[in-house]
Design an enzyme around this catalytic site. Sequence first.
Site, PDB file in Angstrom:
ATOM      1  N   LYS A  22       0.834  -1.195   0.000  1.00  0.00           N
ATOM      2  CA  LYS A  22       0.000   0.000   0.000  1.00  0.00           C
ATOM      3  C   LYS A  22       0.881   1.263   0.000  1.00  0.00           C
ATOM      4  CE  LYS A  22      -3.697  -2.373   2.572  1.00  0.00           C
ATOM      5  NZ  LYS A  22      -4.626  -2.285   3.738  1.00  0.00           N
ATOM      6  N   PHE A  70     -15.273   3.174   7.401  1.00  0.00           N
ATOM      7  CA  PHE A  70     -13.902   3.540   7.009  1.00  0.00           C
ATOM      8  C   PHE A  70     -13.688   3.515   5.501  1.00  0.00           C
ATOM      9  CE2 PHE A  70     -13.959  -1.024   8.092  1.00  0.00           C
ATOM     10  CZ  PHE A  70     -13.472  -1.588   6.920  1.00  0.00           C
ATOM     11  N   GLU A 139      -9.350 -10.288  -7.801  1.00  0.00           N
ATOM     12  CA  GLU A 139      -8.392  -9.189  -7.641  1.00  0.00           C
ATOM     13  C   GLU A 139      -7.284  -9.239  -8.703  1.00  0.00           C
ATOM     14  OE1 GLU A 139      -7.302  -9.508  -3.507  1.00  0.00           O
ATOM     15  OE2 GLU A 139      -9.165  -8.561  -2.841  1.00  0.00           O
TER      16      GLU A 139
HETATM   17  P1  IDP Z   1      -7.372  -7.282   5.440  1.00  0.00           P
HETATM   18  O1  IDP Z   1      -6.593  -6.204   4.715  1.00  0.00           O
HETATM   19  O2  IDP Z   1      -6.572  -7.882   6.565  1.00  0.00           O
HETATM   20  O3  IDP Z   1      -7.955  -8.294   4.510  1.00  0.00           O
HETATM   21  P2  IDP Z   1     -10.081  -6.217   5.691  1.00  0.00           P
HETATM   22  O4  IDP Z   1     -10.999  -6.509   6.835  1.00  0.00           O
HETATM   23  O5  IDP Z   1     -10.387  -6.835   4.377  1.00  0.00           O
HETATM   24  O6  IDP Z   1      -8.584  -6.550   6.173  1.00  0.00           O
HETATM   25  O7  IDP Z   1     -10.057  -4.638   5.536  1.00  0.00           O
HETATM   26  C1  IDP Z   1      -9.420  -4.057   4.405  1.00  0.00           C
HETATM   27  C2  IDP Z   1      -8.575  -2.903   4.879  1.00  0.00           C
HETATM   28  O8  IDP Z   1      -9.451  -1.887   5.398  1.00  0.00           O
HETATM   29  C3  IDP Z   1      -7.626  -3.231   6.036  1.00  0.00           C
HETATM   30  O9  IDP Z   1      -6.392  -3.764   5.607  1.00  0.00           O
HETATM   31  C4  IDP Z   1      -7.463  -1.884   6.690  1.00  0.00           C
HETATM   32  O10 IDP Z   1      -6.461  -1.116   6.033  1.00  0.00           O
HETATM   33  C5  IDP Z   1      -8.820  -1.238   6.470  1.00  0.00           C
HETATM   34  N1  IDP Z   1      -9.669  -1.397   7.659  1.00  0.00           N
HETATM   35  C6  IDP Z   1     -10.314  -2.509   8.056  1.00  0.00           C
HETATM   36  N2  IDP Z   1     -10.999  -2.306   9.184  1.00  0.00           N
HETATM   37  C7  IDP Z   1     -10.780  -1.009   9.506  1.00  0.00           C
HETATM   38  C8  IDP Z   1     -11.229  -0.176  10.600  1.00  0.00           C
HETATM   39  O11 IDP Z   1     -11.968  -0.594  11.483  1.00  0.00           O
HETATM   40  N3  IDP Z   1     -10.793   1.114  10.568  1.00  0.00           N
HETATM   41  C9  IDP Z   1      -9.982   1.611   9.605  1.00  0.00           C
HETATM   42  N4  IDP Z   1      -9.545   0.854   8.574  1.00  0.00           N
HETATM   43  C10 IDP Z   1      -9.939  -0.428   8.526  1.00  0.00           C
END
Ligand code: IDP
Length: 163
Positions: A22, A70, A139
């Site tokens: 990222k 978010f 993806e």
């Molecule tokens: P992952 O990247 O581990 O698969 P996901 O739940 O798919 O996690 O969430 C995608 C991305 O969204 C996360 O990597 C993180 O950067 C962001 N994210 C997830 N949950 C939150 C939150 O509660 N607050 C802020 N950003 C979040």
Amino acid sequence: MDHGCHFMELAMACERTFIAIKPDGVQRGLVADILGRFERKGFKLVGLKLLTPSRALAEQHYGVHRERPFFAGLVAFITSGPVVAMVWEGEGVIASARVLIGATKPLEAAPGTIRGDLAVDIGRNVVHGSDGPDTAQFEIGLWFQPEELSSWQPADQAWRSEA
Ligand code: IDP
Ligand code: MG
């Protein structure tokens, strides 16, 4: 689908997964460290490019999170600068990459994982990895054209594949 895993295919699925460094990982100079972990683990790099994602690409990529509070911040962040988009191939690579990456919340990610070693903030957790076979296929297709992926055999493939 032909994933290019022709040589000595064994019981475990030979898979491909989508990994992205990222914008925070790029800005902090962590590209070589992160990329190197997948390389040293023994996975095969089959796609690699640097790009700043468009809003449309980011919104599709994170479409499952569209209703989350978010989401807007996440899309703004991921489109804020260059991202290193990659496709890695190997037996069990989808689940293994998630292990290498660590928990979504970096403060809960185990030491030795990418997020455990390199991040503290859930919104700046340096790397993305597909969470399953369907997501990986979606993806990879979203971020790469088929001709941008290289099927190749490492010269030491026979040695790598020995049981
Ligand atoms: P992952 O990247 O581990 O698969 P996901 O739940 O798919 O996690 O969430 C995608 C991305 O969204 C996360 O990597 C993180 O950067 C962001 N994210 C997830 N949950 C939150 C939150 O509660 N607050 C802020 N950003 C979040
Ligand atoms: Mg996810």
